[in-house]
Design a protein around this motif. Structure first.
Motif, PDB file in Angstrom:
ATOM      1  N   ASP A 118       0.857  -1.187   0.000  1.00  0.00           N
ATOM      2  CA  ASP A 118       0.000   0.000   0.000  1.00  0.00           C
ATOM      3  C   ASP A 118       0.892   1.236   0.000  1.00  0.00           C
ATOM      4  O   ASP A 118       1.270   1.757   1.040  1.00  0.00           O
ATOM      5  N   ASN A 121       0.134   4.422   2.018  1.00  0.00           N
ATOM      6  CA  ASN A 121       0.243   4.355   3.474  1.00  0.00           C
ATOM      7  C   ASN A 121       1.639   3.923   3.903  1.00  0.00           C
ATOM      8  O   ASN A 121       1.808   3.003   4.697  1.00  0.00           O
ATOM      9  N   ALA A 126      -0.862  -4.718   3.355  1.00  0.00           N
ATOM     10  CA  ALA A 126      -2.217  -4.964   3.833  1.00  0.00           C
ATOM     11  C   ALA A 126      -2.738  -6.232   3.171  1.00  0.00           C
ATOM     12  O   ALA A 126      -2.327  -6.578   2.066  1.00  0.00           O
ATOM     13  N   GLU A 130      -8.117  -5.806   3.930  1.00  0.00           N
ATOM     14  CA  GLU A 130      -7.771  -4.483   4.458  1.00  0.00           C
ATOM     15  C   GLU A 130      -7.625  -3.466   3.335  1.00  0.00           C
ATOM     16  O   GLU A 130      -8.129  -2.345   3.423  1.00  0.00           O
ATOM     17  N   TRP A 134     -11.628  -2.841   4.421  1.00  0.00           N
ATOM     18  CA  TRP A 134     -11.579  -2.372   5.799  1.00  0.00           C
ATOM     19  C   TRP A 134     -10.956  -0.982   5.933  1.00  0.00           C
ATOM     20  O   TRP A 134     -11.543  -0.094   6.563  1.00  0.00           O
ATOM     21  N   ASN A 135      -9.782  -0.789   5.374  1.00  0.00           N
ATOM     22  CA  ASN A 135      -9.085   0.491   5.550  1.00  0.00           C
ATOM     23  C   ASN A 135      -9.772   1.645   4.832  1.00  0.00           C
ATOM     24  O   ASN A 135      -9.608   2.798   5.208  1.00  0.00           O
ATOM     25  N   LYS A 136     -10.563   1.350   3.821  1.00  0.00           N
ATOM     26  CA  LYS A 136     -11.287   2.399   3.091  1.00  0.00           C
ATOM     27  C   LYS A 136     -12.659   2.656   3.691  1.00  0.00           C
ATOM     28  O   LYS A 136     -13.147   3.774   3.655  1.00  0.00           O
ATOM     29  N   ALA A 139     -12.230   2.384   8.689  1.00  0.00           N
ATOM     30  CA  ALA A 139     -11.231   3.090   9.496  1.00  0.00           C
ATOM     31  C   ALA A 139     -11.766   4.456   9.925  1.00  0.00           C
ATOM     32  O   ALA A 139     -12.357   5.182   9.133  1.00  0.00           O
ATOM     33  N   LYS A 145      -6.566   2.291  10.600  1.00  0.00           N
ATOM     34  CA  LYS A 145      -6.236   1.362   9.515  1.00  0.00           C
ATOM     35  C   LYS A 145      -5.319   0.276  10.056  1.00  0.00           C
ATOM     36  O   LYS A 145      -4.543   0.494  10.981  1.00  0.00           O
ATOM     37  N   THR A 146      -5.409  -0.905   9.447  1.00  0.00           N
ATOM     38  CA  THR A 146      -4.559  -2.021   9.855  1.00  0.00           C
ATOM     39  C   THR A 146      -3.767  -2.509   8.643  1.00  0.00           C
ATOM     40  O   THR A 146      -4.205  -2.388   7.504  1.00  0.00           O
TER      41      THR A 146
END
Length: 156
Positions: A118, A121, A126, A130, A134-136, A139, A145-146
């Motif tokens: 990523d 980031n 990820a 993620e 998940w991160n979009k 979070a 974010k993970t």
């Protein structure tokens, strides 16, 4: 008198139908979808469920669409009896055009830990869940974010 009562009942039902689903109904629908996806799982428990609403103003030329998601964690025992903890994302609006393409539920598969670089980031890795979901979607300040993806062997 009967006519007034019947009219009042119809007006009341119409008003109830015009309100969006309650929070408990949304969470209940999300949990039902997850349980259905985990048909062979036992001892299913949910925690850290929360709602995220994204304003998609400008992405649809016809209407201003808001998309609401239920994000959370589910813990369960798989068919082999091993404890698993995973995340899920559930789209709450059944009229959302996103559902036609992807369906209402995205459920993490923790065994799929291959990393996707990523760049936006800091070049962290990820998982696909993620990176694309998940991160979009989930979070926020309380849920950062993970980046649990494992780097490919060639990058080590």
């Amino acid at each position: 008198m009967k006519r007034q009562i019947v009219t009042s009942l119809y007006v009341g039902l119409a008003l109830l139908g015009s309100y969006p689903p309650s929070a408990s109904a949304k969470y209940g629908a999300a949990e039902t979808a997850v349980k259905s996806a985990l048909a062979s799982a036992r001892d299913i428990r949910f925690d850290d469920e929360y709602e995220m609403t994204h304003d998609l103003h400008g992405t649809d030329p016809v209407r201003n669409l808001k998309r609401t998601f239920i994000c959370g964690h589910v813990a369960y025992k798989n068919a082999e009896g091993k404890g698993v903890r995973a995340r899920f994302i559930y789209v709450t609006d059944s009229n959302d055009p996103l559902l036609a393409e992807y369906g209402p539920l995205a459920l993490e598969k923790p065994e799929l830990d291959y990393g996707i670089l990523d760049e936006s980031n800091g070049g962290r890795y990820a998982t696909a869940f993620e990176f694309s979901g998940w991160n979009k979607t989930c979070a926020n300040a309380q849920h950062p974010k993970t980046f649990s993806g494992v780097a490919p062997k060639s990058d080590n």
